[in-house]
Scaffold this motif. Sequence first.
Motif, PDB file in Angstrom:
ATOM      1  N   LEU A 288     -84.282  56.439  34.879  1.00 14.58           N
ATOM      2  CA  LEU A 288     -84.614  56.188  33.472  1.00 14.58           C
ATOM      3  C   LEU A 288     -83.533  56.730  32.539  1.00 14.58           C
ATOM      4  N   VAL A 289     -83.020  57.901  32.855  1.00 12.03           N
ATOM      5  CA  VAL A 289     -81.956  58.482  32.035  1.00 12.03           C
ATOM      6  C   VAL A 289     -80.694  57.634  32.135  1.00 12.03           C
ATOM      7  N   LEU A 290     -80.373  57.174  33.333  1.00 12.41           N
ATOM      8  CA  LEU A 290     -79.197  56.322  33.508  1.00 12.41           C
ATOM      9  C   LEU A 290     -79.346  55.025  32.724  1.00 12.41           C
ATOM     10  N   PHE A 291     -80.534  54.439  32.747  1.00 10.85           N
ATOM     11  CA  PHE A 291     -80.775  53.226  31.971  1.00 10.85           C
ATOM     12  C   PHE A 291     -80.643  53.507  30.469  1.00 10.85           C
ATOM     13  N   ALA A 292     -81.181  54.649  30.036  1.00 18.92           N
ATOM     14  CA  ALA A 292     -81.066  55.021  28.621  1.00 18.92           C
ATOM     15  C   ALA A 292     -79.605  55.244  28.225  1.00 18.92           C
ATOM     16  N   LEU A 293     -78.824  55.865  29.107  1.00  8.75           N
ATOM     17  CA  LEU A 293     -77.402  56.070  28.829  1.00  8.75           C
ATOM     18  C   LEU A 293     -76.660  54.735  28.738  1.00  8.75           C
ATOM     19  N   MET A 294     -76.999  53.817  29.631  1.00  5.40           N
ATOM     20  CA  MET A 294     -76.378  52.492  29.591  1.00  5.40           C
ATOM     21  C   MET A 294     -76.723  51.786  28.285  1.00  5.40           C
ATOM     22  N   THR A 295     -77.979  51.835  27.895  1.00  5.93           N
ATOM     23  CA  THR A 295     -78.418  51.198  26.646  1.00  5.93           C
ATOM     24  C   THR A 295     -77.747  51.848  25.444  1.00  5.93           C
ATOM     25  N   LEU A 296     -77.698  53.181  25.444  1.00  2.42           N
ATOM     26  CA  LEU A 296     -77.057  53.906  24.355  1.00  2.42           C
ATOM     27  C   LEU A 296     -75.576  53.529  24.239  1.00  2.42           C
ATOM     28  N   THR A 297     -74.898  53.466  25.359  1.00  2.51           N
ATOM     29  CA  THR A 297     -73.477  53.110  25.336  1.00  2.51           C
ATOM     30  C   THR A 297     -73.277  51.692  24.824  1.00  2.51           C
TER      31      THR A 297
ATOM     32  N   ILE B 210     -76.185  65.344  27.077  1.00  3.98           N
ATOM     33  CA  ILE B 210     -77.505  65.802  27.518  1.00  3.98           C
ATOM     34  C   ILE B 210     -78.020  64.912  28.643  1.00  3.98           C
ATOM     35  N   GLY B 211     -77.845  63.602  28.488  1.00  8.05           N
ATOM     36  CA  GLY B 211     -78.279  62.671  29.519  1.00  8.05           C
ATOM     37  C   GLY B 211     -77.577  62.903  30.844  1.00  8.05           C
ATOM     38  N   LEU B 212     -76.283  63.172  30.803  1.00  8.08           N
ATOM     39  CA  LEU B 212     -75.547  63.445  32.040  1.00  8.08           C
ATOM     40  C   LEU B 212     -76.028  64.732  32.701  1.00  8.08           C
ATOM     41  N   ALA B 213     -76.337  65.747  31.893  1.00  4.66           N
ATOM     42  CA  ALA B 213     -76.878  66.991  32.463  1.00  4.66           C
ATOM     43  C   ALA B 213     -78.221  66.726  33.140  1.00  4.66           C
TER      44      ALA B 213
END
Length: 174
Positions: free
Chosen positions: A33-42, A65-68
């Motif tokens: 979920l965090v990876l998907f959120a990071l992709m969407t954010l980018t 924060i997402g990467l952590a």
Amino acid sequence: MSLATLPAWVAEHYEEKGPVKWLAFFLESCAALVLFALMTLTCMDVIGRYFFGNAVNGAVELTEIGLAILVFAEMPIVTWRGGHVVVDLLDSFISNKLIRILGLFSAILMSGGLYFLAERMFYLGNRSLRREVVTEYLEIPVGYIVQYIALMSYATAVLMLTYGIYRIIKETRD
């Protein structure tokens, strides 16, 4: 997929036993979920920057924060699965019994290191919360993130220790 079929799906796709199976599923779901959120954010940040002349405010902070969250959610599972890099240059020169002893020693050493790292991180997280340290733009409290890293380091230490012992016992039986 319905909730009724979730246990069957987890049992089919995860080879871990007992509660570690559900811990792996939960942590990998969080990481996904965090990876998907990071992709969407980018994507939104790039689209905003190039098409609208305005980037997403705080995107760098959210990415950090997402990467952590992503890295430390996966760390206990990678550790339990034995997915770390192992250098086995000397394995052909020493006995299997000595290799098992060294493996157990390294598991204990790594667990101890992670435990003391987690202790220090938890202390620093508490101190950051007391001092009300926040991120620069979004003013997110840093202490919670540091405490999360500490908790995942505690979990990794426990799983490393149990995995090391499990691996030694399993290899002795085989």
